[in-house]
Design an enzyme around this catalytic site. Structure first.
Site, PDB file in Angstrom:
ATOM      1  N   HIS A 139       0.855  -1.186   0.000  1.00  0.00           N
ATOM      2  CA  HIS A 139       0.000   0.000   0.000  1.00  0.00           C
ATOM      3  C   HIS A 139       0.894   1.240   0.000  1.00  0.00           C
ATOM      4  O   HIS A 139       2.062   1.175   0.400  1.00  0.00           O
ATOM      5  CB  HIS A 139      -0.906  -0.007   1.238  1.00  0.00           C
ATOM      6  N   GLU A 183       1.081   3.825   1.882  1.00  0.00           N
ATOM      7  CA  GLU A 183       1.653   4.209   3.180  1.00  0.00           C
ATOM      8  C   GLU A 183       2.856   3.336   3.531  1.00  0.00           C
ATOM      9  O   GLU A 183       3.878   3.825   4.029  1.00  0.00           O
ATOM     10  CB  GLU A 183       0.615   4.057   4.301  1.00  0.00           C
ATOM     11  N   CYS A 209      -5.981   1.845   6.085  1.00  0.00           N
ATOM     12  CA  CYS A 209      -6.619   0.601   6.529  1.00  0.00           C
ATOM     13  C   CYS A 209      -5.947   0.139   7.825  1.00  0.00           C
ATOM     14  O   CYS A 209      -4.992   0.765   8.296  1.00  0.00           O
ATOM     15  CB  CYS A 209      -6.488  -0.468   5.444  1.00  0.00           C
ATOM     16  N   CYS A 237      -2.128  -0.497   7.475  1.00  0.00           N
ATOM     17  CA  CYS A 237      -1.328   0.733   7.378  1.00  0.00           C
ATOM     18  C   CYS A 237      -1.376   1.546   8.667  1.00  0.00           C
ATOM     19  O   CYS A 237      -0.361   2.126   9.076  1.00  0.00           O
ATOM     20  CB  CYS A 237      -1.790   1.555   6.183  1.00  0.00           C
TER      21      CYS A 237
END
Lengths: 151, 151
Positions: A55, A57, A85, A88
């Site tokens: 992801h 992040e 999420c 993260c």
């Protein structure tokens, strides 16, 4: 931090989200800022990298940690186009990020102001300051257009 | 799966936890099993790699995904010596792991049966079957000895 600086950081994250979209990945982008300087950049790329943890992040945090030579990003800010999420948000806590800025909220997958609201859990080991909304309209429009195209 | 197979997988994860301890990292180890074969191995190494996301589960998931050439581990099992944190539980959901087996519970940092209980959240996108306890005594003793030595 001035509003101009905030908009500049949000725009850099948005550029990375656009990059993800252009590669067919869900358009989310993130940067890590340390003492005013961008030290980590990430865009969503789980499909390209065959890595469900890729992801925006996580990519930005890993790059920033490599730059600082530490597994902690004490004093750093993370700017991301979408509410993180659980994975993260957990990584943000482990990295000891000082301030989290996200543009658009994510009622379906977000874990900061939605779902498990991770930083409000009594067991969370670190809680960043959280700011939401700068750059929200552009980040949300990009995601909406991406998913509309695929339906 | 026989109890013998379960103990074998738990022992492989424990070996990786011991490896982490020998390197001065918090002793947690994990493996990913696909059709009876180990396709991913990980031990905790955030300090060595300067990467706060380098938990045993994340390392094992990333290696397994690389092996399968996919960002999904559908049908796979993850064996880990300690109850996953929120970051790792989120990664397990993203990876679509079918079955999670963990040895020792973690009331402080765990996010499966403790804290946010991530797989019980209504917004979770995938919920693996969860089994706890095989290999618990050895995994817990290793962690306890590690932290006792550092106090």
């Amino acid at each position: 931090m001035t509003l101009q600086t905030a908009r500049h950081h949000a725009a850099l994250a948005l550029d990375l989200a656009r990059k993800a979209a252009s590669l067919g990945e869900v358009p989310v982008g993130a940067i890590v800022v340390h003492k005013g300087k961008v030290i980590g950049r990430g865009h969503n790329q789980p499909r390209a990298l065959h890595d469900p943890t890729a992801h925006a992040e996580i990519m930005a945090i890993r790059e920033a940690c490599a730059a600082l030579g530490s597994d902690r990003l004490t004093g750093c800010e993370l700017w991301v186009t979408l509410e993180p999420c659980a994975m993260c948000a957990g990584a943000i806590a482990h990295a000891r990020i000082a301030r989290l800025h996200y543009a658009a909220g994510d009622p379906k997958g977000g874990a900061v102001e939605h779902g498990p609201r991770l930083f409000h859990q009594p067991t969370v080991l670190h809680k960043p300051e959280v700011y939401a909304g700068v750059g929200e309209a552009d980040a949300a429009a990009l995601l909406k257009a991406f998913f509309a195209e695929r339906r």
